[in-house]
Design an enzyme around this catalytic site. Structure first.
Site, short mmCIF file in Angstrom:
data_model
loop_
_atom_site.label_atom_id
_atom_site.label_comp_id
_atom_site.label_asym_id
_atom_site.label_seq_id
_atom_site.Cartn_x
_atom_site.Cartn_y
_atom_site.Cartn_z
N HIS A 1 0.81 -1.22 0.00
CA HIS A 1 0.00 0.00 0.00
C HIS A 1 0.84 1.27 0.00
CE1 HIS A 1 -3.70 -2.15 0.31
NE2 HIS A 1 -3.47 -2.61 1.53
N ASP B 1 -2.81 -10.59 -2.53
CA ASP B 1 -3.41 -10.08 -1.30
C ASP B 1 -4.87 -9.71 -1.57
OD1 ASP B 1 -2.22 -8.65 1.47
OD2 ASP B 1 -4.04 -7.71 0.71
N HIS C 1 -6.43 -7.17 -0.58
CA HIS C 1 -6.52 -5.73 -0.82
C HIS C 1 -5.67 -5.35 -2.02
CE1 HIS C 1 -7.23 -6.29 3.57
NE2 HIS C 1 -8.22 -5.45 3.32
N ASP D 1 -4.71 -12.84 3.15
CA ASP D 1 -5.96 -12.39 3.74
C ASP D 1 -7.17 -12.61 2.84
OD1 ASP D 1 -4.77 -10.51 2.11
OD2 ASP D 1 -4.90 -8.86 3.54
#
Length: 309
Positions: A125, A162, A164, A246
């Site tokens: 991120h 991931d 996200h 995740d």
């Protein structure tokens, strides 16, 4: 040649405070899972600190200075609403980025067949000029540019599974035609990026968003029909995996329903492409995963498959 595990005790000293999902127990769970007898063949290396020169390939000096200036002498400090730092966070972040550079060195020189970096804080991120989403420096992007600058590996693909979207990696790589960023992720979900229409300046961003409640069939379809063909067409000299776990069905921060075997399958398919195009060179770096049991089992399954790639 073996699979090499890169980590450092400093990554456990990044204290995010009571109740924060991105906690030291995550890394402890991963490392414990990799201590069993079946992983006795793993080469284990201590991650060095990233140098300023390595960081500058992905971030400007102003970003590096700002992140390090936010590290407190005691207790905790907030980078944003989600991202917390403590006195040990600066060293941890430097070791996390340094691990990926060292892993690139190992696979580029033939010392290792592939590598897994069990580090934190995560990185995907972190944008070129912004720390966010638990991330300070973009470990995968730093490793990609290191591969080019030091080893002449011109074309680098980053595959991010991931849950996200890796907005930071996309932000850093999207203007470089010799970098490819690919992502499967839940959408809508934090950070709100990763629409299929986000293709990068040179068509070098490939996003395959998945709806909440999607599971193995949807993930494997996206990989088979979107992600893997893009990497195959790109023909990378190195493949970096942003390995977030995740998207697992037990993870509390999202709503996809993958199981360990999905991560095994994805790793196997990526390994096949790596053997075809880049001499099997893969560097994988830990990103998310917030249910400790699921994180431990899925990361172990991923590394187990890397050992056979």
């Amino acid at each position: 040649m073996f699979t090499t595990l890169f980590t450092h005790p400093a990554c456990l000293e990044h204290d995010t405070g009571l109740g924060h999902p991105e906690c030291s127990d995550r890394l402890r769970a991963v490392l414990a899972a990799l201590e069993t007898e079946e992983f006795h063949m793993l080469e284990r290396q201590e991650a060095p600190r990233a140098t300023v020169e390595q960081l500058l390939r992905a971030h400007p000096q102003s970003h590096i200075d700002r992140v390090l200036s936010l590290i407190p002498d005691v207790e905790h400090a907030g980078v944003d609403a989600d991202t917390v730092v403590s006195p040990g966070s600066g060293e941890a972040a430097l070791r996390a980025a340094g691990a990926v550079c060292a892993a690139v060195d190992a696979v580029a020189t033939g010392q290792s067949r592939n590598a897994f970096c069990a580090v934190r804080p995560p990185g995907h991120h972190a944008e070129r000029e912004k720390a966010m989403g638990f991330c300070l420096f973009n470990n995968a992007a730093i490793g990609a540019f290191h591969a080019r600058a030091v080893h002449g590996l011109q074309r680098v693909a980053v595959m991010d599974f991931d849950v996200h979207h890796g907005n930071g990696t996309q932000d850093i790589l999207q203007f470089d035609p010799d970098m490819l960023y690919c992502s499967t992720h839940q959408s809508p979900l934090y950070p709100g990026t990763g629409d299929a229409g986000e293709k990068g300046e040179y068509g070098n961003c490939v996003n395959a968003p998945l709806p909440a409640m999607a599971g193995s069939p949807e993930f494997r379809h996206a990989m088979t029909h979107v992600i893997l063909p893009a990497i195959d067409h790109f023909k990378p000299d190195l493949l970096i995996i942003s390995a977030g776990f995740d998207a697992h069905s037990r993870d509390p921060l999202a709503g996809l329903h993958l199981i360990d075997d999905d991560f095994v399958w994805a790793t196997r398919k990526l390994g096949e492409l790596a053997r075809t195009h880049c001499g099997a060179r893969i560097v994988s770096v830990l990103e998310g995963g917030y249910n400790l049991r699921a994180l431990a089992s899925a990361s172990a399954a991923h590394v187990r498959e890397l050992m056979y790639c």
